[in-house]
Design an enzyme around this catalytic site. Sequence first.
Site, PDB file in Angstrom:
ATOM      1  N   HIS A 133      70.507  93.664  29.170  1.00  0.00           N
ATOM      2  CA  HIS A 133      70.576  93.211  30.682  1.00  0.00           C
ATOM      3  C   HIS A 133      71.349  91.821  30.902  1.00  0.00           C
ATOM      4  O   HIS A 133      72.451  92.017  31.666  1.00  0.00           O
ATOM      5  CB  HIS A 133      69.106  93.070  31.207  1.00  0.00           C
ATOM      6  N   GLU A 134      71.154  90.904  29.802  1.00  0.00           N
ATOM      7  CA  GLU A 134      71.697  89.658  30.012  1.00  0.00           C
ATOM      8  C   GLU A 134      73.192  89.882  29.657  1.00  0.00           C
ATOM      9  O   GLU A 134      74.020  89.389  30.079  1.00  0.00           O
ATOM     10  CB  GLU A 134      71.067  88.651  29.339  1.00  0.00           C
TER      11      GLU A 134
END
Length: 289
Positions: A133-134
Amino acid sequence: MGIGLWVRTGLLMAFLTGLLVGIGYLIGGQGGMIIAFTIALFMNFFSYWFSDSIVLSWYNARIVSEEEAPELHRIVEKLAMQAGIPKPRVAIVPTLVPNAFATGRSPEHAVVAVTEGLLRILNRDELEGVIAHEISHIKNRDTLIQTIAAVLAGAIMVLVNFARWSLWFGAYDEDRDGGNIVALILAIILAPIAATLIQLAISRSREYLADETGAKISGKPHALASALMKIEEAVRYRPLKNGNPATAHMFIVNPFRGVDFVELFSTHPPTEKRIERLRKIAMEMGIIF
């Protein structure tokens, strides 16, 4: 960097600079406006070139080597390769509140930061989901705007607190037009809301996109959903109290839940909706959970 991102970044800087200058004028007239404008130029410069260092310092995050965190580095390297970006630097934040964020002006100058609490409560698949996600934020170039917004919103809050102090302790010039005092009071009330709305505007849709992109990079939407549930539950029980609320939109889940934020002005979409979207993505990938 694409033209669209340059335009969005420029508009963000211009709006927040205008807000800073306006508050400066209400506090100190023309002199205050000049000082605020100077501060804004300084903050714009440093938020672009040194945003990652600024945000990491707010949370005492420490860049760790492969020798110090070999497993974490392996995960970051694998997912960065799958995303087609350079491997970001890796940092650990010394707090037991589980969370993560990414920062940096470009994929070549990015950092992925995770908290000690996150490393404690997530299994490997869930950790991969969060880091993917990051890395998606880095790949989608969200980190530049997110970090600039955090730094400038933080500066606005400092100026608002100074304005509040000047009113409480009589530092404000009583001989000036009373209308300016009313305007200053309104600015003290409305400026933090404006800063939060900016964070909301740049965060909610990008979180959905990072969830989707991250799920496809890791191939584990179910693991990201599980991680979000764990982080949400932990944050509700123990929200972060020593950080800077201006950075709330940078985290995978708002770490200040239950402190000063209400759902109407949440910088993130509801976790339940994010999980529901991840379920649909998982079904499209032939994964049921």
